[in-house]
Design an enzyme around this catalytic site. Structure first.
Site, mmCIF file in Angstrom:
data_model
loop_
_atom_site.group_PDB
_atom_site.id
_atom_site.type_symbol
_atom_site.label_atom_id
_atom_site.label_comp_id
_atom_site.label_asym_id
_atom_site.label_seq_id
_atom_site.Cartn_x
_atom_site.Cartn_y
_atom_site.Cartn_z
ATOM 1 N N LYS A 55 0.841 -1.206 0.000
ATOM 2 C CA LYS A 55 0.000 0.000 0.000
ATOM 3 C C LYS A 55 0.873 1.253 0.000
ATOM 4 O O LYS A 55 0.604 2.219 -0.725
ATOM 5 C CB LYS A 55 -0.954 -0.040 1.206
ATOM 6 C CG LYS A 55 -2.025 -1.114 1.027
ATOM 7 C CD LYS A 55 -2.777 -1.490 2.297
ATOM 8 C CE LYS A 55 -3.704 -2.675 2.017
ATOM 9 N NZ LYS A 55 -4.416 -3.181 3.187
ATOM 10 N N GLN A 99 -4.320 -1.647 9.488
ATOM 11 C CA GLN A 99 -4.239 -2.974 8.865
ATOM 12 C C GLN A 99 -4.932 -4.027 9.731
ATOM 13 O O GLN A 99 -4.630 -4.169 10.915
ATOM 14 C CB GLN A 99 -2.772 -3.350 8.613
ATOM 15 C CG GLN A 99 -2.589 -4.669 7.879
ATOM 16 C CD GLN A 99 -3.167 -4.676 6.459
ATOM 17 O OE1 GLN A 99 -3.069 -3.689 5.724
ATOM 18 N NE2 GLN A 99 -3.784 -5.779 6.075
ATOM 19 N N ASP A 122 -10.350 3.518 3.821
ATOM 20 C CA ASP A 122 -10.401 2.062 3.662
ATOM 21 C C ASP A 122 -11.830 1.544 3.900
ATOM 22 O O ASP A 122 -12.086 0.357 3.769
ATOM 23 C CB ASP A 122 -9.425 1.422 4.668
ATOM 24 C CG ASP A 122 -9.003 0.013 4.240
ATOM 25 O OD1 ASP A 122 -9.008 -0.276 3.031
ATOM 26 O OD2 ASP A 122 -8.672 -0.803 5.123
#
Ligand code: NAP
Length: 281
Positions: A55, A99, A122
């Site tokens: 990412k 994450q 996200d």
């Protein structure tokens, strides 16, 4: 006839070229400051470490910057919340990626929901999920949003089709089902307590596999002509669906690797650019 390959890798590459231009424009308009994505990695899980690195690399390729936060395995919920709040307050940070998964002692849901909605690029907060479900403006959860983008790019018709989603996780199966519903598909959601999974899968015009078990969904369960989306990724390049036999019988399918994975990362950076553009406007 060979099935159409829904090539996420090349679509992501093409989008990156467009995103680079948008980042250049943002820098020009903002005293040379590029949009910034903050990545938070808690613990030392090697797979999570690799995903975060991928990412960050994607940010770099389009001229964005990233703030890399790495916290030790024994981090508490309070410590992680403090870090998220610090990033929420940082005016130079436009998006926050926490994450998944975090170590078991941490309340992951509380930490996801602490992310400022404007920085939830996200798409992991309950607020963002609710807004998306209600068809309001929101950053969608990156993996299902990436799947919707690839289906759209290849003009896959969804309206009136029967979509079967196998998996109901908060970041994948559940938002996927709502996105397909919002696109006027008729949606069946399957999970670990579902009975007679093969017969439900047999009805799918659009099938999404998000189970987390290598080649769990068998090719013989899938009807000819279906559009097959495999969100899984396992060592050895296997997905959640037995793909090899359907490459001649499906209408279209996402390969593993090179299908859903690149679109997930691409959607994250796209939504971060959108957040930076929104802030500047
Ligand atoms: P997850 O949180 O483990 O969820 C798995 C889902 O599968 C659950 O809803 C579970 O049902 C369901 N399931 C498990 N066994 C089943 C069975 N026997 N029959 C039917 N359903 C069953 O996984 P996830 O995070 O959603 O990820 C799913 C897959 O997508 C994984 O392979 C993961 O690696 C992949 N993934 C890929 C990306 C990407 O960028 N490419 C991103 C995220 C995830 P219950 O709810 O009943 O337990």
């Amino acid at each position: 006839m060979s099935a159409l390959i829904l090539d996420g890798k090349s679509l992501a590459k093409k989008t990156e070229a467009e995103l680079s231009q948008r980042v250049t424009a943002l820098k020009l308009a903002n005293n040379g400051q590029a949009p910034i994505l903050a990545t938070i990695l808690v613990g030392s899980d090697p797979a999570s470490g690799t995903y975060v690195k991928m990412k960050q690399n994607a940010c770099q390729r389009i001229g964005m910057e990233s703030i890399a936060v790495e916290l030790p395995e024994e981090t508490t919920t309070e410590q992680l919340l403090a870090k998220i709040n610090e990033l929420n307050a940082n005016p130079n940070c436009h998006g926050i990626l926490l994450q998944h998964p975090v170590p078991a002692q941490i309340d992951e849901r509380a930490c996801f929901d602490a992310i400022d909605a404007e920085k939830d690029v996200d798409g992991v907060t309950c607020l963002g999920f609710g807004r998306m479900a209600m068809n309001e403006l929101a950053y969608g959860s990156a993996t299902p949003q990436g799947i919707m983008r690839i289906l759209e790019a290849y003009n896959i018709e969804l309206s009136g089709k029967h979509a079967v989603v196998v998996g109901r996780s908060p970041i994948l199966g559940k938002p996927m089902a709502l996105m397909l519903l919002n696109a006027n598909a008729t949606v069946t959601i399957c999970h670990s307590r579902t009975q007679d999974l093969p017969s439900l899968i047999k009805q799918a015009d659009i099938l999404v596999g998000a189970v987390g078990r290598p080649e769990f969904i068998k090719a013989e369960w899938i009807k000819d002509g279906a559009v097959v989306v495999d969100a899984g990724y396992h060592p050895g390049g296997l997905g959640d669906i037995e793909l090899a036999p359907i490459t001649q019988t499906a209408t279209a399918y996402t390969p593993v690797p090179g299908g859903v994975g690149p679109m997930t990362i691409n959607t994250l950076i796209l939504q971060c650019v959108m957040a930076a553009e929104k802030k500047l406007s």
